[in-house]
Design a protein around this motif. Structure first.
Motif, PDB file in Angstrom:
ATOM      1  N   LEU A 116     -83.854 -23.609  78.383  1.00  0.00           N
ATOM      2  CA  LEU A 116     -83.839 -25.069  78.359  1.00  0.00           C
ATOM      3  C   LEU A 116     -83.385 -25.645  77.019  1.00  0.00           C
ATOM      4  N   MET A 117     -83.293 -24.815  76.003  1.00  0.00           N
ATOM      5  CA  MET A 117     -82.846 -25.289  74.689  1.00  0.00           C
ATOM      6  C   MET A 117     -81.344 -25.557  74.672  1.00  0.00           C
ATOM      7  N   ASP A 118     -80.616 -24.907  75.557  1.00  0.00           N
ATOM      8  CA  ASP A 118     -79.158 -25.082  75.618  1.00  0.00           C
ATOM      9  C   ASP A 118     -78.810 -26.225  76.563  1.00  0.00           C
ATOM     10  N   SER A 119     -77.716 -26.877  76.283  1.00  0.00           N
ATOM     11  CA  SER A 119     -77.273 -27.949  77.181  1.00  0.00           C
ATOM     12  C   SER A 119     -76.340 -27.365  78.244  1.00  0.00           C
ATOM     13  N   ALA A 120     -76.210 -28.105  79.307  1.00  0.00           N
ATOM     14  CA  ALA A 120     -75.404 -27.655  80.449  1.00  0.00           C
ATOM     15  C   ALA A 120     -73.922 -27.828  80.162  1.00  0.00           C
ATOM     16  N   ASP A 121     -73.130 -26.872  80.662  1.00  0.00           N
ATOM     17  CA  ASP A 121     -71.667 -26.933  80.499  1.00  0.00           C
ATOM     18  C   ASP A 121     -70.981 -27.609  81.687  1.00  0.00           C
ATOM     19  N   ASN A 122     -71.702 -27.698  82.818  1.00  0.00           N
ATOM     20  CA  ASN A 122     -71.104 -28.313  84.003  1.00  0.00           C
ATOM     21  C   ASN A 122     -72.224 -28.820  84.905  1.00  0.00           C
ATOM     22  N   ASP A 123     -71.843 -29.440  86.028  1.00  0.00           N
ATOM     23  CA  ASP A 123     -72.832 -30.034  86.933  1.00  0.00           C
ATOM     24  C   ASP A 123     -73.747 -28.991  87.572  1.00  0.00           C
ATOM     25  N   LYS A 124     -73.184 -27.851  87.945  1.00  0.00           N
ATOM     26  CA  LYS A 124     -74.004 -26.802  88.550  1.00  0.00           C
ATOM     27  C   LYS A 124     -75.058 -26.308  87.566  1.00  0.00           C
ATOM     28  N   GLU A 125     -74.642 -26.143  86.326  1.00  0.00           N
ATOM     29  CA  GLU A 125     -75.581 -25.685  85.311  1.00  0.00           C
ATOM     30  C   GLU A 125     -76.620 -26.769  85.004  1.00  0.00           C
ATOM     31  N   ALA A 126     -76.207 -28.017  85.043  1.00  0.00           N
ATOM     32  CA  ALA A 126     -77.142 -29.128  84.812  1.00  0.00           C
ATOM     33  C   ALA A 126     -78.225 -29.127  85.895  1.00  0.00           C
ATOM     34  N   TYR A 127     -77.792 -28.904  87.139  1.00  0.00           N
ATOM     35  CA  TYR A 127     -78.765 -28.832  88.234  1.00  0.00           C
ATOM     36  C   TYR A 127     -79.713 -27.650  88.034  1.00  0.00           C
ATOM     37  N   ALA A 128     -79.147 -26.514  87.673  1.00  0.00           N
ATOM     38  CA  ALA A 128     -79.968 -25.317  87.442  1.00  0.00           C
ATOM     39  C   ALA A 128     -80.979 -25.570  86.328  1.00  0.00           C
ATOM     40  N   LEU A 129     -80.541 -26.198  85.251  1.00  0.00           N
ATOM     41  CA  LEU A 129     -81.455 -26.503  84.141  1.00  0.00           C
ATOM     42  C   LEU A 129     -82.549 -27.493  84.558  1.00  0.00           C
ATOM     43  N   GLN A 130     -82.181 -28.446  85.417  1.00  0.00           N
ATOM     44  CA  GLN A 130     -83.167 -29.406  85.929  1.00  0.00           C
ATOM     45  C   GLN A 130     -84.239 -28.663  86.735  1.00  0.00           C
ATOM     46  N   GLN A 131     -83.800 -27.734  87.575  1.00  0.00           N
ATOM     47  CA  GLN A 131     -84.747 -26.936  88.364  1.00  0.00           C
ATOM     48  C   GLN A 131     -85.622 -26.069  87.450  1.00  0.00           C
TER      49      GLN A 131
END
Length: 182
Positions: A116-131
């Motif tokens: 969770l310390m890293d930011s998302a590179d794309n929308d799929k990763e953003a969703y994964a990080l949200q989960q």
């Protein structure tokens, strides 16, 4: 040492349950056997009662010691080591809880925090990080709740556990009452 049918049934069942609680079957049987015996048992007595090798007992004892569930006792005039459980059932349950937290929950939280310390590179990763954040928050909340329960005296914890269904009914009533006022 010959086990009665009831005792053997109990010990065998705990062996099966042990595999679901993070122990192997033999270790589950060993702790069950020690719990139901008033006196400490030697490795030879454990091996005979469970029909397992002395080496298997030795490995199981080491496993139970790593879980902080058994201790060695010495009998004056006897060179053998004898083994008994540490504390009462409540203490043992707390110890298992603490060990499982250390072995299972803390590494999971650590992994989630680092992800969770890293930011998302794309929308799929953003969703994964949200989960992952939701999983982290849920585990963190459960960890805090269970730690507060684990810090209670056994008598208080028993009272809280007996209230379980009652608390649920109170909360359901509160929710119905709140919703009817809207």
């Amino acid at each position: 040492m010959k086990l009665s049918t009831k005792t053997q049934s109990f010990v065998m069942h705990f062996g099966e349950m042990g595999s679901k609680w993070g122990f192997n079957r033999t270790v589950g049987q060993m702790i069950a056997l020690m719990v139901i015996h008033e006196k400490a048992l030697s490795a030879d007595e454990i091996a005979e009662a469970l029909s397992i090798s002395r080496g298997n007992v030795s490995m199981g004892i080491k496993e139970l010691q790593s879980w902080r569930l058994v201790q060695v006792q010495h009998i004056p005039g006897d060179r053998k080591d004898y083994y008994t459980t540490v504390g009462d059932l409540w203490q043992m349950a707390r110890t298992v809880f603490e060990e499982r937290m250390k072995r299972e929950v803390e590494p999971t939280l650590s992994l989630l925090r680092s992800q969770l310390m890293d930011s998302a590179d794309n929308d799929k990763e953003a969703y994964a990080l949200q989960q992952m954040q939701e999983i982290h928050d849920l585990i963190e909340m459960l960890t805090q709740w269970s730690a507060s329960l684990n810090s209670l005296k056994p008598e208080t914890l028993q009272s809280v556990m007996k209230l379980g269904a009652g608390v649920t009914k109170v909360l359901e009533f509160k929710n119905k009452f709140s919703n009817s006022e809207k």
